[in-house]
Every structure is written in structure tokens, then in C-alpha cells.
Scaffold this motif. Structure first.
Motif, PDB file in Angstrom:
ATOM      1  N   ILE A 106       0.981  -1.124  -0.045  1.00  0.00           N
ATOM      2  CA  ILE A 106       0.041   0.039   0.049  1.00  0.00           C
ATOM      3  C   ILE A 106       0.913   1.222   0.132  1.00  0.00           C
ATOM      4  N   VAL A 107       0.632   2.196  -0.956  1.00  0.00           N
ATOM      5  CA  VAL A 107       1.372   3.451  -0.826  1.00  0.00           C
ATOM      6  C   VAL A 107       0.443   4.398  -0.938  1.00  0.00           C
ATOM      7  N   TYR A 108       0.888   5.668  -0.575  1.00  0.00           N
ATOM      8  CA  TYR A 108       0.096   7.160  -0.403  1.00  0.00           C
ATOM      9  C   TYR A 108       0.687   7.730  -1.411  1.00  0.00           C
ATOM     10  N   VAL A 109      -0.052   8.243  -2.414  1.00  0.00           N
ATOM     11  CA  VAL A 109       0.324   9.210  -3.669  1.00  0.00           C
ATOM     12  C   VAL A 109      -0.205  10.634  -3.626  1.00  0.00           C
ATOM     13  N   PRO A 110       0.428  11.715  -3.137  1.00  0.00           N
ATOM     14  CA  PRO A 110      -0.346  12.862  -3.233  1.00  0.00           C
ATOM     15  C   PRO A 110      -1.154  13.252  -4.421  1.00  0.00           C
ATOM     16  N   PHE A 111      -2.315  13.712  -4.415  1.00  0.00           N
ATOM     17  CA  PHE A 111      -3.251  13.898  -5.677  1.00  0.00           C
ATOM     18  C   PHE A 111      -2.290  14.879  -6.600  1.00  0.00           C
ATOM     19  N   SER A 112      -1.513  15.790  -6.045  1.00  0.00           N
ATOM     20  CA  SER A 112      -0.795  16.748  -6.985  1.00  0.00           C
ATOM     21  C   SER A 112       0.157  16.069  -7.781  1.00  0.00           C
ATOM     22  N   LYS A 113       0.755  14.906  -7.370  1.00  0.00           N
ATOM     23  CA  LYS A 113       1.482  13.978  -8.004  1.00  0.00           C
ATOM     24  C   LYS A 113       0.788  13.054  -9.046  1.00  0.00           C
ATOM     25  N   ALA A 114      -0.313  12.493  -8.495  1.00  0.00           N
ATOM     26  CA  ALA A 114      -1.052  11.492  -9.253  1.00  0.00           C
ATOM     27  C   ALA A 114      -1.589  12.067 -10.369  1.00  0.00           C
ATOM     28  N   VAL A 115      -2.196  13.620 -10.350  1.00  0.00           N
ATOM     29  CA  VAL A 115      -2.745  14.027 -11.567  1.00  0.00           C
ATOM     30  C   VAL A 115      -1.777  14.601 -12.510  1.00  0.00           C
ATOM     31  N   LYS A 116      -0.471  14.825 -12.228  1.00  0.00           N
ATOM     32  CA  LYS A 116       0.612  15.275 -13.276  1.00  0.00           C
ATOM     33  C   LYS A 116       1.367  13.996 -13.847  1.00  0.00           C
TER      34      LYS A 116
END
Length: 143
Positions: free
Chosen positions: A115-125
Motif C-alpha cells: 500500500i502506498v500513498y500518492v499525493p493528488f498533486s503528483k497523481a494528476v501530473k
């Protein structure tokens, strides 16, 4: 001689396709004795998606009968597998843990089985390049 073959086409955000280009593709197919066309349309805010594109085709090219099937509704149906249920449980647990840790604005994902947490700002870029050979295959199949 008439065949039942269909001509395929793909409309994706990474490639600009105007309705008149689509009509040209379909017309070329009909000249080659094809009697239907299958057009794959990716979700795209610019074109409005498959439904908006079909409406434009109906309006601008009334000789075509445009129908829309949104595969996501069909593909997402059915019973979940054991893997689906376990994955959902793991990601749900990850979401709860993120909240308990005070994390906000993150997407829960799986990377290398963890399980990992990816910041939305990184995910959408994140931008994944299109495999152009797959688009070439669509063109080859339409011959």
C-alpha cells in the motif's frame, strides 16, 4: 460483394481528431465494402466523450446511425473475485490508516504489492506516453 467487417478507429485525447476526419475514415471504409464502424472514444473533456461525439456525428452526418456503448458500465459489472475483495479491503484499510495518521489529499495505491500513498498533486501530473504502435495497429486493422 459486401462484407460484415467493421472499420475501427480510436479517438483519444493525445491525438486530435475532428468529426470530419472521422467521417472521412468511415467513408473510406464504406468505399471498401465495410458496412459498419466501431469507434473507440476515450474520456475527454475537450470532445465531451463518446455521447457528445455521437451527437455531433448524428447532426453533421445524418446518413450515419451513431450508437454509444459505454464499456465501463459493462466491464465493471459482475461479481468481484476473491482478489478484488482482498484488494478493496487492503486499500480501505490503507485509507483509514492515512486518515488516522493525519494524511490528506492522497490517493491510496498499490506498488510492488504494498500500500502506498500518492499525493493528488503528483497523481494528476503523472503522464504516461501512448504506445504509438498500438494506434498503428488500429490503422492496419481498418484496411
Amino acid at each position: 460483394m459486401t462484407t460484415n467487417a467493421s472499420i475501427p478507429a480510436a479517438i483519444i485525447p493525445e491525438m486530435e481528431t475532428e468529426v470530419d476526419q472521422l467521417a472521412e475514415l468511415i467513408n473510406n471504409g464504406f468505399r471498401k465494402s465495410k458496412n459498419s464502424a466501431i469507434v473507440i472514444v476515450a474520456e475527454n473533456p475537450v470532445t465531451g466523450g463518446a455521447t457528445a461525439l455521437a451527437e455531433r456525428v448524428k447532426k453533421e452526418f445524418p446518413q450515419y446511425d451513431a450508437r454509444v456503448t459505454i464499456l465501463g458500465h459493462i466491464q465493471r459489472g459482475g461479481s468481484p473475485t476473491a482478489f478484488d475483495r482482498i484488494l478493496a479491503s487492503r486499500m480501505g484499510e490503507g485509507a483509514i490508516e492515512a486518515l488516522m495518521e493525519g494524511q490528506r489529499n492522497v490517493m491510496i495505491g498499490i506498488e510492488n504489492g504494498r500500500i502506498v500513498y500518492v499525493p493528488f498533486s503528483k497523481a494528476v501530473k503523472h503522464h504516461k506516453e501512448i504506445n504509438r504502435s498500438k494506434l498503428d495497429l488500429v490503422k492496419i486493422l481498418s484496411i
